[in-house]
Design an enzyme around this catalytic site. Structure first.
Site, mmCIF file in Angstrom:
data_model
loop_
_atom_site.group_PDB
_atom_site.id
_atom_site.type_symbol
_atom_site.label_atom_id
_atom_site.label_comp_id
_atom_site.label_asym_id
_atom_site.label_seq_id
_atom_site.Cartn_x
_atom_site.Cartn_y
_atom_site.Cartn_z
ATOM 1 N N ARG A 53 90.647 17.951 112.233
ATOM 2 C CA ARG A 53 90.162 17.552 110.952
ATOM 3 C C ARG A 53 88.682 16.691 111.185
ATOM 4 N NH1 ARG A 53 89.501 12.748 112.603
ATOM 5 N NH2 ARG A 53 89.090 12.201 110.916
ATOM 6 N N GLY A 54 88.342 16.014 110.563
ATOM 7 C CA GLY A 54 87.161 15.392 110.490
ATOM 8 C C GLY A 54 85.500 16.424 109.796
ATOM 9 N N GLN A 203 94.702 7.514 109.867
ATOM 10 C CA GLN A 203 93.562 8.399 110.781
ATOM 11 C C GLN A 203 93.018 6.979 111.595
ATOM 12 O OE1 GLN A 203 94.442 9.634 107.337
ATOM 13 N NE2 GLN A 203 92.983 11.645 107.089
ATOM 14 N N ASP A 244 82.094 13.169 103.924
ATOM 15 C CA ASP A 244 82.911 14.943 103.656
ATOM 16 C C ASP A 244 81.780 15.741 102.716
ATOM 17 O OD1 ASP A 244 85.560 13.182 104.621
ATOM 18 O OD2 ASP A 244 85.895 15.117 104.958
ATOM 19 N N LYS A 255 87.409 10.009 102.840
ATOM 20 C CA LYS A 255 88.615 9.450 103.095
ATOM 21 C C LYS A 255 89.014 8.334 101.031
ATOM 22 C CE LYS A 255 90.722 11.253 104.914
ATOM 23 N NZ LYS A 255 91.693 12.687 103.959
HETATM 24 O O1 MRU Z 1 91.411 14.083 106.047
HETATM 25 P P1 MRU Z 1 90.331 14.055 106.850
HETATM 26 O O2 MRU Z 1 90.669 13.554 108.179
HETATM 27 O O3 MRU Z 1 89.414 15.116 107.875
HETATM 28 O O4 MRU Z 1 89.306 12.721 106.575
HETATM 29 C C1 MRU Z 1 88.161 13.043 107.780
HETATM 30 C C2 MRU Z 1 87.551 11.672 106.912
HETATM 31 O O5 MRU Z 1 87.418 10.955 105.562
HETATM 32 C C3 MRU Z 1 86.191 11.639 107.065
HETATM 33 O O6 MRU Z 1 85.883 9.810 107.031
HETATM 34 C C4 MRU Z 1 85.106 12.697 107.485
HETATM 35 O O7 MRU Z 1 85.283 13.853 107.635
HETATM 36 C C5 MRU Z 1 83.816 12.195 108.395
HETATM 37 S S1 MRU Z 1 83.841 12.605 110.123
HETATM 38 C C6 MRU Z 1 82.801 12.359 110.990
#
Ligand code: MRU
Length: 365
Positions: A53-54, A203, A244, A255
């Site tokens: 994820r990320g 997370q 994102d 997030k």
């Molecule tokens: O739902 P996730 O765990 O994929 O969300 C991740 C985030 O919101 C991160 O802050 C974002 O992807 C930036 S990662 C460098």
């Protein structure tokens, strides 16, 4: 970054087995599991069910998924199907679409027998480019931390708050929000990180804390509601988060809960920075609140939590009454007026169309 004494990326091609491997993040920090992704379906599941994820890592994983599929079936229909199947997996992070567009744009014009090699080469490049972008985000972000340090007494600790995991596990390496932290630590600037737990999936608690532990960065895990209080009491010098999707006008989708931190930071005069590699910018979108699709995830992420029992078993428990439904928007949008600056691989800019256009003139409309 480091796991024990060994350097890892979050995704890599294993020469020995000839397979793409990932760290299955669903089990961290309690178990460190590496898994092979062998088919397009493996990649689809790994992204959708958040083994990875990320935003940047989702993009790199999709690129490798494309490459693996091209080795199995490089025909035109396969390119089209792969784009759509992987694109369906997660709707908010724009790096996914960016990486899929890159792959499709490269592969379509090529003769069929050249597609597999070209796809794997581009997937490696996308991974390497992400590492370099994040390293440069750290170089530029370090200057911000240095400036804040210069206003303090020598040796005084800089307190940084971060939300979710925008660390190396969310990228291929370094992380976005965490890269300035690692660079500051390496430069000998004393820092301390407030890690938001980041309900519902935690997370921050599971992943960012694990990263900070592995690199001996002083940190405390806090509940999501503690940030405002800490800011009111002068215990946060700056906030750095990831994103994102960033609009061409500088709004930031990250997030769920990021917006509330930005409001609290604004109210308390705490600088609020967002760190991003440029593939996270969606140049087609202006107003983040109106235009960015927000992923709705299953309500069991809210009604249940995962943790480790005293005997070491990792399990999930229900925390709400039977029958209470959960609501689970996974992201929110922080309007640009609440953002002090965007930290990109090309430098730091204002969160505005002009700020982004100055750094990326070739992309801005
Ligand atoms: O739902 P996730 O765990 O994929 O969300 C991740 C985030 O919101 C991160 O802050 C974002 O992807 C930036 S990662 C460098």
């Amino acid at each position: 970054m480091k796991v024990g004494d060994k350097h890892y990326r979050s995704i890599w091609f294993d020469q020995a087995s000839g397979e793409v491997q990932i760290i299955d993040q669903r089990w961290l920090p309690h178990e460190f599991r590496v898994v092979d992704l062998k088919t397009r379906e493996d990649f689809e599941v790994a992204i959708r069910d958040m083994w990875v994820r990320g935003a940047p890592l989702i993009g790199a994983t999709a690129a490798y998924g494309f490459a693996v599929q091209m080795a199995l079936d490089p025909c035109d229909l396969s390119i089209e199907e792969t784009w759509h199947i992987l694109h369906e997996t997660r709707p908010t992070a724009i790096n996914l679409k960016w990486a899929l567009d890159e792959m499709r744009g490269l592969l379509e014009p090529l003769p069929i027998d050249q597609r597999a090699d070209a796809a794997m080469k581009r997937a490696h490049e996308i991974a390497d480019e992400d590492v370099e972008c994040n390293r440069m985000i750290g170089v530029h972000g370090l200057e911000i931390i240095k400036e804040i340090a210069a206003k303090k007494k020598p040796g005084e600790v800089i307190n940084i708050l971060t939300h979710c995991n925008a660390g190396w596990l969310a990228t291929v390496d370094w992380g976005t929000a965490t890269s300035p932290m690692y660079h500051a630590d390496q430069a000998g600037i004393p820092i301390h990180v407030w890690v938001d737990e980041t309900r519902p999936r935690n997370q921050g608690a599971l992943l960012t804390s694990w990263e900070m532990n592995s690199h001996d960065i002083p940190h405390h895990l806090i509940v999501d509601n503690a940030g405002g209080h800490l800011m009111q009491h002068g215990q946060v010098d700056l906030v750095i988060v990831g994103t994102d999707r960033t609009t061409a006008h500088g709004d930031v989708c990250n997030k769920i809960g990021t917006y509330l931190k930005a409001l609290a930071a604004h109210d308390n005069g705490v600088p609020f920075y967002v760190a991003l590699p440029s593939p996270t910018i969606d140049w087609t979108v202006k107003d983040g609140v109106k235009e960015i699709p927000i992923e709705e995830r299953t309500d069991t992420e809210v009604t249940h939590v995962q943790g480790k029992l005293a005997d070491g078993t990792v399990t999930e428990v229900q925390i709400s009454p039977d029958g209470t439904p959960g609501g689970n928007p996974a992201f929110d949008v922080t309007p640009r007026r609440l953002i002090t600056g965007l930290i990109t691989e090309r430098g730091v800019c204002e969160a505005s169309p002009q700020g982004l256009a100055k750094l990326f003139p070739e992309r801005a409309g």
